[in-house]
Design a protein around this motif. Structure first.
Motif, PDB file in Angstrom:
ATOM      1  N   ALA A  96       5.301  -8.035   9.446  1.00 38.34           N
ATOM      2  CA  ALA A  96       4.798  -6.756   8.939  1.00 38.34           C
ATOM      3  C   ALA A  96       5.539  -6.340   7.678  1.00 38.34           C
ATOM      4  O   ALA A  96       4.928  -5.855   6.719  1.00 38.34           O
ATOM      5  N   MET A  97       6.855  -6.535   7.661  1.00 33.58           N
ATOM      6  CA  MET A  97       7.644  -6.190   6.476  1.00 33.58           C
ATOM      7  C   MET A  97       7.227  -7.026   5.269  1.00 33.58           C
ATOM      8  O   MET A  97       7.145  -6.516   4.148  1.00 33.58           O
ATOM      9  N   MET A  98       6.950  -8.309   5.486  1.00 34.21           N
ATOM     10  CA  MET A  98       6.489  -9.165   4.394  1.00 34.21           C
ATOM     11  C   MET A  98       5.175  -8.636   3.819  1.00 34.21           C
ATOM     12  O   MET A  98       4.996  -8.555   2.589  1.00 34.21           O
ATOM     13  N   ASN A  99       4.258  -8.257   4.669  1.00 35.67           N
ATOM     14  CA  ASN A  99       2.961  -7.771   4.204  1.00 35.67           C
ATOM     15  C   ASN A  99       3.068  -6.423   3.507  1.00 35.67           C
ATOM     16  O   ASN A  99       2.347  -6.165   2.539  1.00 35.67           O
ATOM     17  N   ILE A 100       3.947  -5.565   3.985  1.00 32.05           N
ATOM     18  CA  ILE A 100       4.159  -4.281   3.311  1.00 32.05           C
ATOM     19  C   ILE A 100       4.641  -4.511   1.883  1.00 32.05           C
ATOM     20  O   ILE A 100       4.165  -3.874   0.937  1.00 32.05           O
ATOM     21  N   TYR A 101       5.575  -5.451   1.732  1.00 33.83           N
ATOM     22  CA  TYR A 101       6.103  -5.723   0.398  1.00 33.83           C
ATOM     23  C   TYR A 101       5.002  -6.197  -0.553  1.00 33.83           C
ATOM     24  O   TYR A 101       4.832  -5.650  -1.652  1.00 33.83           O
ATOM     25  N   PHE A 102       4.239  -7.201  -0.152  1.00 33.69           N
ATOM     26  CA  PHE A 102       3.228  -7.757  -1.054  1.00 33.69           C
ATOM     27  C   PHE A 102       2.076  -6.781  -1.274  1.00 33.69           C
ATOM     28  O   PHE A 102       1.500  -6.734  -2.374  1.00 33.69           O
ATOM     29  N   ALA A 103       1.723  -5.990  -0.264  1.00 37.12           N
ATOM     30  CA  ALA A 103       0.632  -5.030  -0.427  1.00 37.12           C
ATOM     31  C   ALA A 103       0.985  -3.953  -1.445  1.00 37.12           C
ATOM     32  O   ALA A 103       0.181  -3.631  -2.336  1.00 37.12           O
ATOM     33  N   ILE A 104       2.180  -3.395  -1.338  1.00 31.82           N
ATOM     34  CA  ILE A 104       2.600  -2.355  -2.286  1.00 31.82           C
ATOM     35  C   ILE A 104       2.788  -2.950  -3.677  1.00 31.82           C
ATOM     36  O   ILE A 104       2.420  -2.333  -4.695  1.00 31.82           O
ATOM     37  N   HIS A 105       3.358  -4.136  -3.733  1.00 38.09           N
ATOM     38  CA  HIS A 105       3.617  -4.785  -5.016  1.00 38.09           C
ATOM     39  C   HIS A 105       2.326  -5.052  -5.788  1.00 38.09           C
ATOM     40  O   HIS A 105       2.279  -4.890  -7.013  1.00 38.09           O
ATOM     41  N   ALA A 106       1.273  -5.444  -5.073  1.00 35.63           N
ATOM     42  CA  ALA A 106       0.017  -5.815  -5.729  1.00 35.63           C
ATOM     43  C   ALA A 106      -0.901  -4.621  -5.984  1.00 35.63           C
ATOM     44  O   ALA A 106      -1.912  -4.769  -6.678  1.00 35.63           O
ATOM     45  N   THR A 107      -0.586  -3.461  -5.451  1.00 37.39           N
ATOM     46  CA  THR A 107      -1.451  -2.293  -5.622  1.00 37.39           C
ATOM     47  C   THR A 107      -0.725  -1.178  -6.372  1.00 37.39           C
ATOM     48  O   THR A 107      -0.848  -1.032  -7.580  1.00 37.39           O
TER      49      THR A 107
END
Length: 540
Positions: A96-107
């Motif tokens: 979940a932490m990995m996905n939070i990082y990439f989601a915020i980074h890409a948006t």
């Protein structure tokens, strides 16, 4: 008309993957290597009936149930069942932490930096950037899930089956994607990447704490926590796919809501309204320290209150974890009431040791985030007006590093206080003295100082590599959280400052270790300033 909203989505997806390929590779190596490596080691750890019996007893204690979820497997037990019980909740947290990082980074992060505005100036659809970000999350999680399943298959772990391996990998993939979609939604709601990150991690933390409470009190209610769905997969047992369907359905619902919110806002704006600022600056904005405190006031409040509540939540189950009379009445009769009370207190203090480790690792995060503002805000040009005035680098550096350290120590202290106060309400007069719990604070505070010192050192001399510091709390959490269950050697736990602390509050603080570790942390901060003073400023 509909197609124009998604124009050039494929091209943006390729650009996102090309930009993030190194970060994706590092995350995949870490997660897949951790799962496959642990699976290969479990045969040696729990291959005997004696070791299996010991770990089963441990996993059924209230302390382990709150941390890892209930152990519901039926006899005959296998190594694979123990592996799933120990690793599923833990791996779900990191996924979940990995996905939070990439989601915020890409948006949201691309909006804050102005990249999205440049992209939208071309023939790109309104939803193309968001769709590309979600597409990157799908690719990332699908690849991670497949590699994790193949890694488990190659480990040769006793008791595993192919259906369980694929359910483990794809279940984690769907779980991570769900939280990635949640983060995309928060990116539309918040007005900045920092706000979206705070909302995402707050949501993750809230669901984790709620799951912890339901697992101890009423495991059937865990179905309503969302986070608990990952436990209900029953890997290597019944192998239930229903939770994966629920995660997919939740992702579709939140994804639809994300597009609906994104269609109603401008680039750079959020659903939450901005408050009107003051006409004149406050007297408390007279220096860098007060400025940083002002900028960090929201996130600081969240960390302070959040860790206080987390500590209180864990402390509230002390009455269950330390009630030997109920769990083993025959033993209580044999050793007597006084000895039982002493045993109860020892159990609580042993449980408090594991909790204190978690609190110390979590308290490191706000401190490092603050320290890294030194380069992040400088790169974005936020500090240009400070550098243009008579504000020395020493004043700015030590204000930021000092505030980060204060926030970390205060968060850590509040977590312990919350744990003690809730424990008193749960256990009453049988609760150990507050001074015993403060051993945990004085024991782990030097490790926390050293971790912040490492972050300050890299921020000062190697700003491009400052994020390496995150390995310290991440590995510290893993090695001390599961190290005892996986029989880690002592040297492996001492690769981070947290591994040098003895079992406080069960034992007294090792004063010698506390002194040299505190001195090391302060020295690292000073050396970091010496490097920061001599290097050039970062330019956007």
């Amino acid at each position: 008309m509909f197609a124009t909203h998604f124009a050039k989505t494929g091209q943006l997806l390729r650009l996102d993957l090309r930009r993030d390929w190194l970060k994706i590779t590092c995350w995949l190596i870490g997660l897949v290597g951790l799962m496959a490596g642990a699976a290969a080691k479990f045969n040696g750890l729990y291959g005997t009936s004696k070791a299996m019996g010991t770990i089963i007893t441990t996993l059924k204690t209230p302390a382990m149930v709150s941390l890892l979820g209930p152990f519901t497997a039926k006899s005959p037990y296998s190594v694979a069942l123990v592996y799933a019980a120990e690793m599923m909740v833990f791996m779900g947290l990191f996924t979940a932490m990995m996905n939070i990082y990439f989601a915020i980074h890409a948006t949201r992060a691309d909006e804050d930096s102005g990249v999205l505005e440049l992209i939208r100036a071309h023939s790109v659809g309104r939803f193309s950037a968001l769709t590309a970000a979600i597409g990157e999350l799908v690719c990332l999680n699908l690849l991670a899930g497949v590699l994790e399943a193949l890694g488990l298959q190659a480990s040769g772990m006793t008791g595993m089956d192919q259906a369980g391996n694929w359910l483990f990998g794809l279940g984690l993939a769907m779980f991570g994607l769900m939280f990635g979609i949640f983060s995309c939604f928060f990116a539309q709601v918040a007005t900045s990447a920092r706000g979206a990150t705070i909302l995402s991690y707050s949501w993750l933390g809230l669901l984790y704490v709620v799951r912890m409470g339901t697992d101890v009190k009423n495991p059937d209610a865990t179905w309503w926590t969302i986070y608990g769905w990952i436990e209900k997969l029953d890997i290597y047992g019944q192998n239930h796919w229903l939770p994966v369907v629920l995660m997919l359905a939740m992702s579709l619902v939140i994804g639809t809501l994300t597009y609906a919110v994104g269609a109603t806002r401008d680039v750079g704006a959020g659903l939450l309204p901005d408050r009107r600022g003051r006409r004149h600056a406050s007297r408390f904005l007279a220096g860098p320290l007060s400025l940083v405190a002002r900028l960090e006031r929201t996130s600081t409040s969240i960390w302070l209150i959040g860790l206080l509540i987390l500590g209180a939540t864990y402390g509230s189950i002390f009455g269950t974890a330390g009630d030997l009379l109920k769990s083993n009445p025959m033993m209580a009769k044999l050793i007597g009431t006084a000895a039982t009370d002493a045993a109860n207190r020892a159990i609580v203090l042993s449980f408090a040791n594991k909790l204190t480790i978690i609190f110390a690792v979590l308290a490191t995060i706000p401190g490092l985030i603050t320290v890294f503002r030194l380069n992040g805000d400088e790169r974005k040009g936020y500090f240009e007006q400070l550098h243009a005035h008579s504000v020395s680098r020493a004043h700015l550096y030590f204000a930021i590093a000092g505030f980060g350290l204060i926030v970390s120590l205060a968060s850590f202290g509040l977590a312990i206080c919350g744990m003690y106060l809730a424990g008193v309400a749960s256990m009453g007069a049988n609760m150990p003295d507050f001074s015993r719990f403060m051993r945990g604070f004085w024991g782990f505070a030097p490790a926390l100082i050293t971790s912040i010192g490492v972050g300050a050192l890299l921020a000062g001399c190697l700003p491009k590599w400052q994020n390496i510091t995150w390995i310290l709390p991440a590995y510290g959490f893993f090695s001390l959280y599961l190290g005892a269950l996986m029989n880690f050697p002592k040297w492996a736990t001492q690769l981070t400052p947290f591994g040098w602390v003895n079992t406080v509050p069960l034992k007294t603080v090792n004063v010698g270790t506390a002194i040299w570790m505190t001195a090391l942390g302060i020295a690292l901060v000073v050396v970091g300033f010496a490097a920061y003073k001599r290097r050039d400023l970062l330019v956007n």
